[in-house]
Design a protein around this motif. Structure first.
Motif, PDB file in Angstrom:
ATOM      1  N   ASP A  94      40.563  50.149  43.270  1.00 47.18           N
ATOM      2  CA  ASP A  94      39.758  49.923  42.064  1.00 47.18           C
ATOM      3  C   ASP A  94      40.481  48.999  41.087  1.00 47.18           C
ATOM      4  OD1 ASP A  94      37.669  51.599  42.967  1.00 47.18           O
ATOM      5  OD2 ASP A  94      38.815  53.364  42.348  1.00 47.18           O
ATOM      6  N   GLU A  96      39.902  46.113  39.984  1.00 50.08           N
ATOM      7  CA  GLU A  96      39.105  45.404  38.984  1.00 50.08           C
ATOM      8  C   GLU A  96      38.905  46.224  37.711  1.00 50.08           C
ATOM      9  OE1 GLU A  96      38.099  42.336  38.921  1.00 50.08           O
ATOM     10  OE2 GLU A  96      38.733  41.765  40.936  1.00 50.08           O
ATOM     11  N   HIS A  97      39.110  47.535  37.800  1.00 47.48           N
ATOM     12  CA  HIS A  97      39.032  48.374  36.599  1.00 47.48           C
ATOM     13  C   HIS A  97      40.336  48.349  35.806  1.00 47.48           C
ATOM     14  CE1 HIS A  97      35.188  50.616  37.233  1.00 47.48           C
ATOM     15  NE2 HIS A  97      35.397  50.231  38.485  1.00 47.48           N
ATOM     16  N   LEU A  99      42.713  45.453  35.595  1.00 42.60           N
ATOM     17  CA  LEU A  99      43.084  44.082  35.944  1.00 42.60           C
ATOM     18  C   LEU A  99      44.257  43.545  35.135  1.00 42.60           C
ATOM     19  CD1 LEU A  99      42.128  41.648  37.681  1.00 42.60           C
ATOM     20  CD2 LEU A  99      40.624  41.019  35.792  1.00 42.60           C
ATOM     21  N   GLY A 122      42.036  38.628  33.080  1.00 42.23           N
ATOM     22  CA  GLY A 122      40.761  38.354  33.721  1.00 42.23           C
ATOM     23  C   GLY A 122      40.766  37.192  34.695  1.00 42.23           C
ATOM     24  N   GLU A 123      39.702  36.412  34.651  1.00 42.06           N
ATOM     25  CA  GLU A 123      39.527  35.299  35.574  1.00 42.06           C
ATOM     26  C   GLU A 123      40.587  34.224  35.386  1.00 42.06           C
ATOM     27  OE1 GLU A 123      37.408  35.145  38.148  1.00 42.06           O
ATOM     28  OE2 GLU A 123      36.922  37.216  37.587  1.00 42.06           O
ATOM     29  N   LYS A 126      43.544  35.258  37.321  1.00 43.24           N
ATOM     30  CA  LYS A 126      43.297  35.060  38.750  1.00 43.24           C
ATOM     31  C   LYS A 126      43.499  33.591  39.133  1.00 43.24           C
ATOM     32  CE  LYS A 126      39.960  38.849  39.342  1.00 43.24           C
ATOM     33  NZ  LYS A 126      38.564  39.194  39.708  1.00 43.24           N
ATOM     34  N   ILE A 304      43.290  37.481  46.123  1.00 43.50           N
ATOM     35  CA  ILE A 304      43.125  36.820  44.826  1.00 43.50           C
ATOM     36  C   ILE A 304      44.075  35.640  44.696  1.00 43.50           C
ATOM     37  CG2 ILE A 304      43.527  37.109  42.333  1.00 43.50           C
ATOM     38  CD1 ILE A 304      42.406  39.937  42.598  1.00 43.50           C
ATOM     39  N   THR A 402      39.935  48.014  32.072  1.00 38.33           N
ATOM     40  CA  THR A 402      38.975  46.982  31.667  1.00 38.33           C
ATOM     41  C   THR A 402      37.529  47.459  31.755  1.00 38.33           C
ATOM     42  OG1 THR A 402      39.039  46.075  33.912  1.00 38.33           O
ATOM     43  CG2 THR A 402      40.514  45.087  32.279  1.00 38.33           C
TER      44      THR A 402
END
Length: 529
Positions: A94, A96-97, A99, A122-123, A126, A304, A402
């Motif tokens: 998990d 993405e929770h 990050l 975030g992005e 990445k 990623i 997040t």
């Protein structure tokens, strides 16, 4: 009378406020120590009664039956995770929770700290991770190894000169000072293309700037407090983590080097060259089969970090990555090397076995070694892996939630699941887990045999994490391992390391400190073999 009434009302209001603020965990059955208003659970550290790792270990052991427990960092709740399966969920399944790391500075105010890979979110994180990951493969480290060896050669020569000048033909050194200077020179050559000799030139500008940059004293602590709890005020006051002097120094050094290389068409396989390639989008991901195993502690890149990114980065973004590389090497890698030296001094049998392997490698390779040969040294890897278990430079891993997430029940008696909210912090106490007898029997014993071919497969997955876990692990694990191994190789080849009168036995940390410094310093004695 009116004043007395107001005092009573204000006192009652404060009591109710703090009671509500510090009751986050109670209704969920999550155990935590009683906090001190405003200061949370860190009073013993702030008063100099306890070192941060001793504090973490004590509370970790206190809640041995819990899946997780609570702490208050001043007034902010922090969930400390003990359960290995839950750690796996948070860092992998998990991810993405969870990050991001905690925000320390505003990237618009202090880009050298706020725009580096550790601080990005975030992005954008990445994309930067994907951009940089090709720079940290074993094949790239292989090209940098001669630069590291050259630094080690200068160190050996300098130490030998000092010993030969002494009457008793031995030298007592403060290992942290030695390894910091060594790491400083490695970073200077591998990241900035500079030739620096910090042992011979004790107060050279590059080393001086590094000391300023990594001075985590009272001023740093006050800034951290301001950034954490009053971000708007710190932004309004334009408070920066780094001094203007150090910012100007590193910016000028980096940009002038780039200009010179472009002008004179200089290609040198170091970090500046790789960052220049990254800026142009010319760094290419290699096939995984081509990468060389750098040791048990190495962490692999996730999906990623291997995606293709078409994004332009500014010069400031690249400088921020170089400064992060500097900080990591100056403090964390030097700490690992310091305790490797300490363990050699207090573990003569282990030292001699490692020296035997080093001499065999010397004979086999005609007095030379390269990246592949040093990675093939089995006992060297066992020793370094155990150093990173017992003396992990990263005391704890942090993640920001997040998206709201259900952690489940803290224990069998908890009335309901704990829902961690967006913006709250989880902490993974890797230092304490590395010293948990449940995962590492007789944990305070320095025992490289834990990582032998026969034993390492019995290590519980996700219980060993010196370079973190999941996609947000340490991108520089291969470089760090290579640097530690090369230093140990060169130092033990030429010197016998012994305890001296000032060696801290048993090891004990200085209370109230955050860095891993032993009481009285990390002193050992060197004698030429």
């Amino acid at each position: 009378m009116l004043l007395l009434i107001w005092i009573v009302v204000l006192t009652a209001a404060l009591v109710l406020y703090f009671k509500r603020k510090y009751s986050v965990f109670t209704k969920y059955g999550v155990k935590n120590l009683t906090p001190v208003p405003l200061l949370g659970n860190g009073l013993s550290i702030m008063l100099g009664r306890e070192h941060v790792v001793d504090n973490l270990n004590r509370i970790y052991q206190m809640y041995s039956e819990e899946r997780f427990f609570g702490q208050y960092e001043f007034m902010n709740p922090v969930v400390v995770i003990r359960d290995i399966e839950l750690i796996k969920q948070i860092t992998i399944k998990d991810f993405e929770h969870f990050l991001d790391h905690k925000t320390m500075v505003d990237g618009t105010i202090d880009p050298l700290f706020g725009r580096n890979l550790f601080s990005m979110k975030g992005e954008e994180w990445k994309d930067m991770r994907s951009t940089l990951s090709p720079a940290f493969t074993s094949s790239k480290m292989k090209l940098m190894l001669p630069f590291i060896v050259e630094v080690g050669d200068r160190m050996i020569e300098s130490l030998k000169r000092q010993i030969k000048k002494s009457d008793d033909k031995q030298l007592d050194i403060e290992a942290k000072d030695l390894t910091t200077r060594y790491a400083n020179d490695v970073i200077a050559t591998c990241a900035f293309g500079l030739k620096v000799d910090s042992i011979a030139e004790e107060n050279n500008e590059f080393f001086r700037m590094g000391k300023i940059l990594t001075n985590f004293g009272l001023i740093f602590f006050l800034k951290f407090f301001l950034f954490t709890y009053f971000p708007s005020l710190s932004k309004m006051l334009n408070v920066k983590m780094f001094s203007e002097e150090t910012a100007v120094f590193f910016k000028s050094l980096f940009l002038n080097t780039i200009v010179d290389r472009k002008k004179n068409n200089i290609i040198r396989p170091d970090m500046i060259h790789l960052l220049m390639q990254a800026q142009k989008g010319n760094l290419v991901h290699e096939e995984k089969t081509k990468d060389i195993d750098a040791g048990f502690a190495t962490v692999d890149e996730s999906a990623i970090g291997t995606k293709t990114v078409n994004r332009e980065w500014s010069d400031v973004d690249l400088i921020a990555q170089a400064v992060l590389f500097f900080l990591a090497g100056f403090e964390t890698v030097s700490t690992a090397m310091t305790f490797a030296i300490y363990q050699m001094a207090v573990s003569p049998d282990i030292q001699e076995r490692l020296v035997k392997e080093i001499k065999e490698n010397e004979a086999q390779n005609g007095g030379k070694f390269d990246f592949i040969s040093i990675q093939n040294m089995v006992y060297m890897d066992m020793v370094v892996s155990e150093v990173l278990r017992l003396w992990s430079p990263a005391v704890a891993l942090d993640r920001i939630c997040t998206k709201d997430y259900n952690l489940g029940k803290a224990n069998d008696k908890a009335p309901k699941d704990y829902i961690i909210r967006k913006g709250d912090v989880v902490q993974i106490p890797n230092w304490a887990i590395h010293r948990d007898p449940k995962y590492f029997p007789n944990p305070m014993k320095f025992d490289p045999e834990r990582f032998s071919d026969e034993n390492k497969h019995s290590i519980v997955p996700f219980s060993y994490m010196p370079f973190g876990l999941g996609p947000r692990n340490c991108i520089g694990s291969r470089f760090a391992l290579c640097e530690v191994k090369v230093m140990l190789y060169q130092l033990l080849l030429h010197f016998e390391i012994q305890p001296c009168e000032r060696t801290c036995i048993p090891p004990e940390f200085v209370p109230g400190k955050f860095n891993l410094g032993l009481k009285g310093g990390n002193w050992v004695r060197l004698k030429i073999r």
